[in-house]
Write a protein that holds these residues in place. Structure first.
Motif, PDB file in Angstrom:
ATOM      1  N   PRO A  13       0.791  -1.238   0.000  1.00 15.09           N
ATOM      2  CA  PRO A  13       0.000   0.000   0.000  1.00 15.09           C
ATOM      3  C   PRO A  13       0.822   1.286   0.000  1.00 15.09           C
ATOM      4  O   PRO A  13       0.368   2.301  -0.501  1.00 15.09           O
ATOM      5  N   HIS A  14       2.051   1.263   0.569  1.00 14.06           N
ATOM      6  CA  HIS A  14       2.856   2.476   0.625  1.00 14.06           C
ATOM      7  C   HIS A  14       4.169   2.345  -0.141  1.00 14.06           C
ATOM      8  O   HIS A  14       5.031   3.215  -0.070  1.00 14.06           O
ATOM      9  N   LEU A  15       4.345   1.249  -0.924  1.00 12.91           N
ATOM     10  CA  LEU A  15       5.587   1.041  -1.656  1.00 12.91           C
ATOM     11  C   LEU A  15       5.649   1.979  -2.866  1.00 12.91           C
ATOM     12  O   LEU A  15       4.739   2.006  -3.692  1.00 12.91           O
ATOM     13  N   GLN A  16       6.753   2.733  -2.970  1.00 10.76           N
ATOM     14  CA  GLN A  16       6.925   3.663  -4.077  1.00 10.76           C
ATOM     15  C   GLN A  16       8.022   3.247  -5.045  1.00 10.76           C
ATOM     16  O   GLN A  16       7.975   3.605  -6.217  1.00 10.76           O
ATOM     17  N   SER A  17       9.004   2.491  -4.582  1.00 11.29           N
ATOM     18  CA  SER A  17      10.105   2.055  -5.436  1.00 11.29           C
ATOM     19  C   SER A  17      10.331   0.570  -5.240  1.00 11.29           C
ATOM     20  O   SER A  17      10.550   0.117  -4.117  1.00 11.29           O
ATOM     21  N   LEU A  18      10.304  -0.184  -6.345  1.00 15.93           N
ATOM     22  CA  LEU A  18      10.435  -1.645  -6.286  1.00 15.93           C
ATOM     23  C   LEU A  18      11.439  -2.096  -7.333  1.00 15.93           C
ATOM     24  O   LEU A  18      11.312  -1.777  -8.516  1.00 15.93           O
ATOM     25  N   CYS A  19      12.452  -2.836  -6.898  1.00 21.07           N
ATOM     26  CA  CYS A  19      13.469  -3.374  -7.796  1.00 21.07           C
ATOM     27  C   CYS A  19      13.448  -4.897  -7.729  1.00 21.07           C
ATOM     28  O   CYS A  19      13.619  -5.476  -6.654  1.00 21.07           O
ATOM     29  N   LEU A  20      13.231  -5.536  -8.891  1.00 20.49           N
ATOM     30  CA  LEU A  20      13.296  -6.993  -9.001  1.00 20.49           C
ATOM     31  C   LEU A  20      14.468  -7.395  -9.878  1.00 20.49           C
ATOM     32  O   LEU A  20      14.507  -8.510 -10.398  1.00 20.49           O
ATOM     33  N   ALA A  54       0.804   2.507  -5.215  1.00 17.63           N
ATOM     34  CA  ALA A  54       1.498   3.788  -5.074  1.00 17.63           C
ATOM     35  C   ALA A  54       2.850   3.806  -5.769  1.00 17.63           C
ATOM     36  O   ALA A  54       3.628   4.751  -5.596  1.00 17.63           O
ATOM     37  N   LEU A  55       3.162   2.793  -6.593  1.00 15.00           N
ATOM     38  CA  LEU A  55       4.485   2.697  -7.211  1.00 15.00           C
ATOM     39  C   LEU A  55       4.797   3.905  -8.084  1.00 15.00           C
ATOM     40  O   LEU A  55       3.982   4.338  -8.890  1.00 15.00           O
ATOM     41  N   ARG A  56       6.033   4.412  -7.920  1.00 13.15           N
ATOM     42  CA  ARG A  56       6.550   5.461  -8.786  1.00 13.15           C
ATOM     43  C   ARG A  56       7.748   4.989  -9.602  1.00 13.15           C
ATOM     44  O   ARG A  56       8.005   5.500 -10.680  1.00 13.15           O
ATOM     45  N   ILE A  57       8.476   4.001  -9.073  1.00 14.96           N
ATOM     46  CA  ILE A  57       9.686   3.492  -9.740  1.00 14.96           C
ATOM     47  C   ILE A  57       9.611   1.971  -9.769  1.00 14.96           C
ATOM     48  O   ILE A  57       9.392   1.329  -8.733  1.00 14.96           O
ATOM     49  N   GLN A 110      -4.475   0.323 -13.636  1.00 13.10           N
ATOM     50  CA  GLN A 110      -4.965   1.086 -12.494  1.00 13.10           C
ATOM     51  C   GLN A 110      -3.904   1.158 -11.396  1.00 13.10           C
ATOM     52  O   GLN A 110      -3.708   2.204 -10.767  1.00 13.10           O
ATOM     53  N   ALA A 111      -3.199   0.023 -11.190  1.00 10.84           N
ATOM     54  CA  ALA A 111      -2.166  -0.005 -10.143  1.00 10.84           C
ATOM     55  C   ALA A 111      -0.960   0.847 -10.515  1.00 10.84           C
ATOM     56  O   ALA A 111      -0.325   1.450  -9.648  1.00 10.84           O
ATOM     57  N   LEU A 112      -0.627   0.903 -11.826  1.00  7.49           N
ATOM     58  CA  LEU A 112       0.568   1.619 -12.272  1.00  7.49           C
ATOM     59  C   LEU A 112       0.251   2.996 -12.837  1.00  7.49           C
ATOM     60  O   LEU A 112       1.071   3.584 -13.545  1.00  7.49           O
ATOM     61  N   SER A 113      -0.890   3.525 -12.499  1.00  6.49           N
ATOM     62  CA  SER A 113      -1.287   4.819 -13.067  1.00  6.49           C
ATOM     63  C   SER A 113      -0.342   5.942 -12.660  1.00  6.49           C
ATOM     64  O   SER A 113      -0.226   6.945 -13.371  1.00  6.49           O
ATOM     65  N   GLY A 114       0.350   5.791 -11.536  1.00  3.22           N
ATOM     66  CA  GLY A 114       1.269   6.829 -11.075  1.00  3.22           C
ATOM     67  C   GLY A 114       2.732   6.522 -11.339  1.00  3.22           C
ATOM     68  O   GLY A 114       3.606   7.266 -10.878  1.00  3.22           O
ATOM     69  N   LEU A 115       3.027   5.427 -12.078  1.00  2.00           N
ATOM     70  CA  LEU A 115       4.424   5.048 -12.319  1.00  2.00           C
ATOM     71  C   LEU A 115       5.121   6.117 -13.159  1.00  2.00           C
ATOM     72  O   LEU A 115       4.641   6.516 -14.211  1.00  2.00           O
ATOM     73  N   CYS A 160       0.307   0.299 -19.704  1.00  4.90           N
ATOM     74  CA  CYS A 160      -0.197   0.277 -18.325  1.00  4.90           C
ATOM     75  C   CYS A 160       0.423   1.371 -17.465  1.00  4.90           C
ATOM     76  O   CYS A 160       0.098   1.479 -16.282  1.00  4.90           O
ATOM     77  N   ALA A 161       1.341   2.153 -18.053  1.00  3.73           N
ATOM     78  CA  ALA A 161       2.015   3.219 -17.302  1.00  3.73           C
ATOM     79  C   ALA A 161       1.851   4.533 -18.058  1.00  3.73           C
ATOM     80  O   ALA A 161       2.804   5.038 -18.664  1.00  3.73           O
TER      81      ALA A 161
END
Length: 600
Positions: free
Chosen positions: A77-84, A103-106, A133-138, A160-161
């Motif tokens: 819910p509050h994750l903004q940056s995710l690296c896989l 809330a992902l931005r990166i 919808q999930a990546l609307s703010g990426l 999707c982004a």
């Protein structure tokens, strides 16, 4: 107010502070190994609102799926940056994770080839709609080093982004088939098996108003493709990376500078066809450039560097491996009387083997107090004169790299006057030479101690340095990274002095220091509770006792390299890992005449 105060702390201290406060953690990236043992930690991080994570060792196993679900539930819910980056998640587990992170931005999917091998990622319209919808703010997406990325999968994911501003396709395999109508292919022509420049160009045209950063390094971008990209209507790039695009021409770069004058960051490293003319075009066309990398331009000469004085806003300049540079023209350009020198914060001249003291001494005074990072690694002709000029004029440095500057001596670090040939047999030399023996003298003049803002210091292979200077000048309570590898005269005395003088070290390299022993580490290890990365390879006297000392004192250790340490067996390494299971150990043995390296 607390957030502002904590922002001045190094990252390691921000992490420590976050144990007692949720403030100050928004810019800290947490590296989480994917295993069942990480689940409790993920839940605790979720309670603290951590917003930036990197998942390592990710694969398609049930354990990985469980970890991804836990991340989505507790951090999502509050994750903004995710690296896989480099992981191998399944498509289903990836989609489930993304749906839990609104809330992902990166998002960094570099090297995650498993997601694109089938070509079916987000092929179901209803799934794609939910992901959109999930990546609307990426804002930032990295798809670097994906061998299986094709037009169709790229289009599905990028659609999707809609808010995307930064895109990396570095080292992806792009195909270039530009015809008279560049980029005119329709959506139905998107390839399911290859990533084409025409498709990318169409994407850039559609997103031109928002897109401001592109990384196309290592894609083999030809000159005509760069020109087509630069002339896209409404495109106003701020950052462009073209590292290792070896076919680019000076004419193409000149055209780019006219088409995209708002660039503030440009990376042309390794573009081997470029010469002085390209740098002249950059200087004339990109007046607001702040970061410029020209690393490994073998044809660049001092004549090209003379144009850099026109970049009055330049903050970072990388000229490493430009072997024809002698430095005088650069000093003249940066010290131009047309105005104040540019506010350079970072300068790299590493591996510029033609540099001599005279040119560097003319350069250093004009760099000014704004410089924070200086890399002169492998400038093998530089001597103590350069060292003392650095200590005189660049007292605000936070990073200093002098690896393989083999002429540096104790005199330079201590600020002592180096004896001349005329006095080499006189009483003055006898006094100074004797003072360099035990006990060593106190620093005088512009010594290394002047650089109290240092956070990183690299003295690798400065082979003339000894305990005489190192015990006196390595006194930096805030130093985080230090390399003293390949110093044959470094002893336990020097090691213990460094430990007491630099207690905040997180990374330490001491490879090929053959005089270090277990006794030295028994005294030194307790001073380094923050140590995370340690290189002790080829330290021939060390045994399992050193590992015991380190294991008891350095509880935050993540990696230790004891390759080619004959006194440290695989069994002792395994015992060490039983104490600190989070540590990655590198260990090697000669087997049948060959070197066998193991990562445990």
């Amino acid at each position: 107010m607390l957030t502002y105060i904590l922002s001045f702390l190094p990252l390691s201290d921000q992490k420590e502070a976050s144990l007692v406060s949720r403030l100050g953690t928004s810019h800290v990236r947490y590296n989480i190994p994917v295993s069942s043992s990480s689940l409790p930690a993920i839940k605790r991080l979720g309670l603290r609102g951590i917003s930036c994570i990197s998942l390592t060792n990710l694969d398609g196993s049930p354990a990985s799926h469980e970890v991804l679900q836990c991340v989505a539930d507790h951090l999502g819910p509050h994750l903004q940056s995710l690296c896989l980056g480099g992981g191998s998640p399944t498509e289903a587990s990836f989609v489930a994770l993304i749906l839990g992170c609104p809330a992902l931005r990166i998002l960094d999917l570099s090297g995650c080839n498993s997601l694109f091998t089938s070509g079916m990622l987000l092929a179901q319209p209803e799934t794609a709609q939910r992901v959109q919808q999930a990546l609307s703010g990426l804002r930032e997406l990295s798809l670097a080093s994906l061998r299986d990325l094709a037009d169709l999968s790229f289009n599905r994911l990028s659609s999707c982004a809609p808010s995307l501003e930064r895109l990396s396709l570095a080292y992806c395999h792009l195909t270039f088939e530009l015809g008279p109508a560049r980029g005119s292919l329709g959506p139905q022509d998107s390839s399911p098996s290859q990533l084409s420049f025409c498709n990318l160009l169409r994407f850039v045209k559609e997103r031109a108003a928002r897109l401001h950063a592109l990384d196309l390094s290592g894609t083999g971008l030809p000159p005509e493709a760069l020109q087509a990209l630069g002339q896209v209507a409404r495109l106003r790039l701020q950052e462009l990376s073209l590292h290792s695009c070896r076919d680019l021409s000076t004419e193409a770069v000149a055209a780019l500078c006219c088409q995209q004058p708002g660039l503030t960051s440009l990376d042309l490293s390794g573009c081997s066809e470029l010469a002085d003319g390209a740098i002249l075009a950059v200087s004339r066309g990109l007046r607001h450039l702040q970061r410029l990398s020209l690393r490994k331009l073998q044809r660049l000469t001092d004549a090209g560097c003379s144009a850099l004085g026109g970049l009055r806003e330049l903050q970072s300049l990388d000229l490493a491996e430009c072997c024809l540079l002698r430095g005088r023209a650069l000093a003249q350009a940066l010290g131009s009387v047309r105005g104040a020198p540019p506010p350079l914060a970072s300068l790299s001249l590493a591996h510029c083997s033609s540099l001599k003291d005279a040119s560097v001494l003319s350069l250093i005074p004009v760099l000014g107090p704004s410089l924070r990072v200086l890399d002169l690694s492998s400038c093998v002709a530089l001597t103590n004169q350069t060292m003392q000029a650095i200590c005189t004029y660049l007292t605000q440095l936070s990073v200093l790299r002098l690896a393989w500057c083999k002429e540096l001596q104790d005199w330079g670090l201590l600020g002592l006057q180096e004896p001349s040939e005329e006095t080499s047999q006189g009483p003055q030399l006898e006094h100074q030479a004797s003072s360099l023996k035990d006990p060593s003298p106190q620093p005088q003049g512009p010594s290394l101690l002047m650089l109290q803002a240092l956070r990183e210091l690299d003295l690798t292979a400065c082979s003339k340095l000894t305990d005489a200077s190192l015990t006196k000048v390595l006194q930096f309570p805030q130093l985080r990274r230090l390399s003293l590898s390949l110093l044959p005269a470094l002893t336990d005395k020097g090691l213990v002095a460094v430990a007491r003088g630099c207690p905040s070290l997180e990374r330490l390299a001491l490879s090929h220091c053959s005089l270090l022993s277990d006794e030295g580490w028994a005294q030194a290890a307790g001073s380094w509770p923050r140590l995370q990365h340690l290189n002790l390879s080829s330290c021939s006297q060390l045994t399992a006792r050193t590992l015991d000392s380190i294991g008891q004192a350095c509880r935050q250790l993540q990696m230790v390299d004891v390759a080619l340490c004959p006194g440290i067996s695989i069994a002792s390494v395994r015992r060490f890992q039983a104490q600190l299971p989070q540590v990655t150990c590198v260990q090697s043995r000669f087997v049948g005449g060959a070197d066998l390296t193991l990562t445990l």
